[in-house]
Design a protein around this motif. Structure first.
Motif, mmCIF file in Angstrom:
data_model
loop_
_atom_site.group_PDB
_atom_site.id
_atom_site.type_symbol
_atom_site.label_atom_id
_atom_site.label_comp_id
_atom_site.label_asym_id
_atom_site.label_seq_id
_atom_site.Cartn_x
_atom_site.Cartn_y
_atom_site.Cartn_z
ATOM 1 N N GLU A 144 29.608 43.481 33.698
ATOM 2 C CA GLU A 144 31.120 44.249 33.658
ATOM 3 C C GLU A 144 31.754 43.944 35.137
ATOM 4 O OE1 GLU A 144 32.084 48.890 34.167
ATOM 5 O OE2 GLU A 144 30.479 48.637 32.478
ATOM 6 N N MET A 145 31.151 43.717 36.097
ATOM 7 C CA MET A 145 31.768 43.311 37.262
ATOM 8 C C MET A 145 32.230 41.847 37.213
ATOM 9 S SD MET A 145 29.191 45.061 40.221
ATOM 10 C CE MET A 145 29.335 43.751 41.352
ATOM 11 N N SER A 146 31.481 41.153 36.476
ATOM 12 C CA SER A 146 31.859 39.760 36.328
ATOM 13 C C SER A 146 33.309 39.734 35.223
ATOM 14 C CB SER A 146 30.949 38.844 35.652
ATOM 15 O OG SER A 146 29.701 38.828 36.390
ATOM 16 N N VAL A 147 33.269 40.405 34.311
ATOM 17 C CA VAL A 147 34.200 40.631 33.351
ATOM 18 C C VAL A 147 35.630 41.159 34.176
ATOM 19 C CG1 VAL A 147 35.418 41.985 31.500
ATOM 20 C CG2 VAL A 147 32.894 40.886 31.186
ATOM 21 N N GLN A 148 35.233 42.114 35.120
ATOM 22 C CA GLN A 148 36.545 42.648 35.908
ATOM 23 C C GLN A 148 37.254 41.525 36.508
ATOM 24 O OE1 GLN A 148 35.037 46.043 37.893
ATOM 25 N NE2 GLN A 148 35.077 47.432 36.243
ATOM 26 N N LYS A 149 36.240 40.743 37.405
ATOM 27 C CA LYS A 149 36.495 39.472 38.339
ATOM 28 C C LYS A 149 37.154 38.497 37.552
ATOM 29 C CE LYS A 149 33.075 39.773 41.835
ATOM 30 N NZ LYS A 149 32.004 39.023 42.484
ATOM 31 N N LEU A 150 36.687 38.175 36.165
ATOM 32 C CA LEU A 150 37.508 37.175 35.415
ATOM 33 C C LEU A 150 38.589 37.584 34.738
ATOM 34 C CD1 LEU A 150 34.354 35.887 33.247
ATOM 35 C CD2 LEU A 150 35.719 34.805 35.087
ATOM 36 N N GLN A 151 38.724 39.040 34.329
ATOM 37 C CA GLN A 151 40.038 39.411 33.989
ATOM 38 C C GLN A 151 41.231 39.440 35.100
ATOM 39 O OE1 GLN A 151 40.507 40.632 30.877
ATOM 40 N NE2 GLN A 151 42.602 40.726 31.468
ATOM 41 N N LYS A 152 40.812 39.617 36.521
ATOM 42 C CA LYS A 152 41.738 39.714 37.328
ATOM 43 C C LYS A 152 41.980 38.022 37.358
ATOM 44 C CE LYS A 152 39.897 43.169 40.498
ATOM 45 N NZ LYS A 152 39.571 43.877 41.533
ATOM 46 N N GLU A 153 41.193 37.131 37.175
ATOM 47 C CA GLU A 153 41.615 35.743 37.409
ATOM 48 C C GLU A 153 42.438 35.336 36.463
ATOM 49 O OE1 GLU A 153 41.509 31.999 39.021
ATOM 50 O OE2 GLU A 153 40.816 33.749 39.874
ATOM 51 N N VAL A 154 42.126 35.789 35.040
ATOM 52 C CA VAL A 154 42.910 35.645 34.050
ATOM 53 C C VAL A 154 44.510 36.085 34.211
ATOM 54 C CG1 VAL A 154 43.365 36.268 31.638
ATOM 55 C CG2 VAL A 154 41.177 35.514 32.229
ATOM 56 N N ASP A 155 44.445 37.458 34.619
ATOM 57 C CA ASP A 155 45.840 38.009 35.129
ATOM 58 C C ASP A 155 46.431 37.135 35.946
ATOM 59 O OD1 ASP A 155 45.237 40.085 33.423
ATOM 60 O OD2 ASP A 155 44.546 41.533 34.832
ATOM 61 N N ARG A 156 45.785 36.585 37.129
ATOM 62 C CA ARG A 156 46.370 35.712 38.166
ATOM 63 C C ARG A 156 47.020 34.843 37.589
ATOM 64 N NH1 ARG A 156 45.579 31.745 41.213
ATOM 65 N NH2 ARG A 156 43.631 31.618 40.171
ATOM 66 N N LEU A 157 45.939 34.001 36.607
ATOM 67 C CA LEU A 157 46.620 32.677 36.247
ATOM 68 C C LEU A 157 47.613 32.812 35.207
ATOM 69 C CD1 LEU A 157 43.116 30.976 35.274
ATOM 70 C CD2 LEU A 157 44.769 30.411 37.082
ATOM 71 N N GLU A 158 47.678 34.058 34.290
ATOM 72 C CA GLU A 158 48.867 34.229 33.552
ATOM 73 C C GLU A 158 49.935 34.598 34.348
ATOM 74 O OE1 GLU A 158 47.632 37.667 31.339
ATOM 75 O OE2 GLU A 158 46.576 36.553 29.877
ATOM 76 N N ASP A 159 49.699 35.145 35.480
ATOM 77 C CA ASP A 159 51.010 35.357 36.485
ATOM 78 C C ASP A 159 51.597 33.961 36.795
ATOM 79 O OD1 ASP A 159 50.991 38.185 35.982
ATOM 80 O OD2 ASP A 159 49.973 38.649 37.755
ATOM 81 N N GLU A 160 50.634 32.977 37.319
ATOM 82 C CA GLU A 160 50.926 31.775 37.691
ATOM 83 C C GLU A 160 51.879 31.053 36.485
ATOM 84 O OE1 GLU A 160 47.834 29.592 39.463
ATOM 85 O OE2 GLU A 160 47.418 30.961 41.091
ATOM 86 N N LEU A 161 50.939 31.251 35.413
ATOM 87 C CA LEU A 161 51.581 30.386 34.376
ATOM 88 C C LEU A 161 53.172 31.052 33.960
ATOM 89 C CD1 LEU A 161 51.481 28.395 31.944
ATOM 90 C CD2 LEU A 161 50.422 30.500 30.382
ATOM 91 N N VAL A 162 53.329 32.311 33.956
ATOM 92 C CA VAL A 162 54.581 32.729 33.823
ATOM 93 C C VAL A 162 55.611 32.297 34.920
ATOM 94 C CG1 VAL A 162 55.967 34.728 33.555
ATOM 95 C CG2 VAL A 162 53.916 34.911 32.558
ATOM 96 N N ALA A 163 55.002 32.078 36.084
ATOM 97 C CA ALA A 163 56.052 31.818 37.191
ATOM 98 C C ALA A 163 56.040 30.074 36.918
ATOM 99 C CB ALA A 163 55.199 32.169 38.372
ATOM 100 N N GLU A 164 55.282 29.278 36.765
ATOM 101 C CA GLU A 164 55.537 28.022 36.561
ATOM 102 C C GLU A 164 56.269 27.809 35.134
ATOM 103 O OE1 GLU A 164 54.449 25.172 38.188
ATOM 104 O OE2 GLU A 164 53.592 26.809 39.618
ATOM 105 N N GLN A 165 56.222 28.465 34.273
ATOM 106 C CA GLN A 165 57.132 28.348 32.862
ATOM 107 C C GLN A 165 58.605 28.458 33.269
ATOM 108 O OE1 GLN A 165 55.469 31.135 30.044
ATOM 109 N NE2 GLN A 165 54.073 29.450 29.156
ATOM 110 N N GLU A 166 58.698 29.711 34.249
ATOM 111 C CA GLU A 166 60.201 29.979 34.816
ATOM 112 C C GLU A 166 60.532 28.801 35.661
ATOM 113 O OE1 GLU A 166 59.942 33.740 36.541
ATOM 114 O OE2 GLU A 166 59.592 34.856 34.484
ATOM 115 N N LYS A 167 59.672 28.352 36.348
ATOM 116 C CA LYS A 167 60.099 27.076 37.179
ATOM 117 C C LYS A 167 60.635 25.918 36.261
ATOM 118 C CE LYS A 167 57.310 27.766 41.337
ATOM 119 N NZ LYS A 167 56.208 27.183 41.984
ATOM 120 N N MET A 168 59.572 25.967 35.232
ATOM 121 C CA MET A 168 59.981 24.798 34.203
ATOM 122 C C MET A 168 61.036 24.959 33.561
ATOM 123 S SD MET A 168 58.640 22.073 33.157
ATOM 124 C CE MET A 168 57.921 21.155 31.856
ATOM 125 N N LYS A 169 61.420 26.114 33.357
ATOM 126 C CA LYS A 169 62.623 26.404 32.343
ATOM 127 C C LYS A 169 63.953 26.086 33.363
ATOM 128 C CE LYS A 169 64.878 30.343 30.004
ATOM 129 N NZ LYS A 169 64.870 31.540 29.631
#
Length: 185
Positions: A144-169
């Motif tokens: 469960e702790m690993s899932v929470q860490k991975l979820q935070k990492e996924v959230d962070r990566l999604e945020d980065e992806l959105v930011a990169e997509q906006e930069k790309m746009k």
């Protein structure tokens, strides 16, 4: 009903039978003593009859009384013997019942021993399963702790992806604007 209750009941029955047998034995002794005394009285009466012919009528009356008493005592003795026979039959029945109770008690002791063995086995299984449960809970907590860490990492990566997509746009729009301006020349 427990084994102890059955044992107490059987012991009480045995005590009653023993008391009845003792009472019958005492009564027999008392009756034997009375009968012995009656026999001695008869002998005295017979001796008086031989020695005193003048008191024959009185002696005959006394003899008749003694004879009646002897018959009563014999009747009482017969009844006491019947009671003793009944008591002996009851003793035999109680002894048989006691044997049955003893056999039942042995069976219950064997059953109790088997139940104790099963209980011991079950306790071991419970202990083993409890240990496995604790291990599984520990693994689940870690997962469960690993899932929470991975979820935070996924959230962070999604945020980065959105930011990169906006930069790309923004870069794409800038390129399009640049191409448009270049095409306009």
């Amino acid at each position: 009903e427990t084994c102890e209750d059955k044992l107490v009941l059987a012991t009480n029955k045995l005590d009653k039978a023993a008391t009845a047998a003792d009472d019958s034995d005492r009564m027999r002794k008392v009756l034997e003593s009375r009968a012995h005394g009656d026999e001695e009285r008869m002998k005295k009466l017979e001796e008086e009859l031989k020695g005193v012919r003048t008191q024959a009528e009185n002696a005959d009356k006394k003899y008749d009384e003694v004879q009646k008493r002897l018959q009563q005592v014999e009747g009482e003795l017969e009844r006491a013997e019947e009671r003793a026979d009944v008591g002996e039959i009851k003793i035999v029945e109680l002894e048989e019942e006691l044997r049955v109770v003893a056999n039942n008690l042995k069976s219950l002791e064997v059953s109790e021993e088997k139940a104790n063995q099963r209980e011991s086995s079950y306790k071991k299984q419970i202990k083993t399963l409890s240990a496995k449960l604790k291990q599984a809970e520990g693994r689940a907590e870690y997962a469960e702790m690993s899932v929470q860490k991975l979820q935070k990492e996924v959230d962070r990566l999604e945020d980065e992806l959105v930011a990169e997509q906006e930069k790309m746009k923004a870069v794409t729009e800038e390129l399009e604007q640049t191409f448009a301006e270049m095409s306009g020349y």
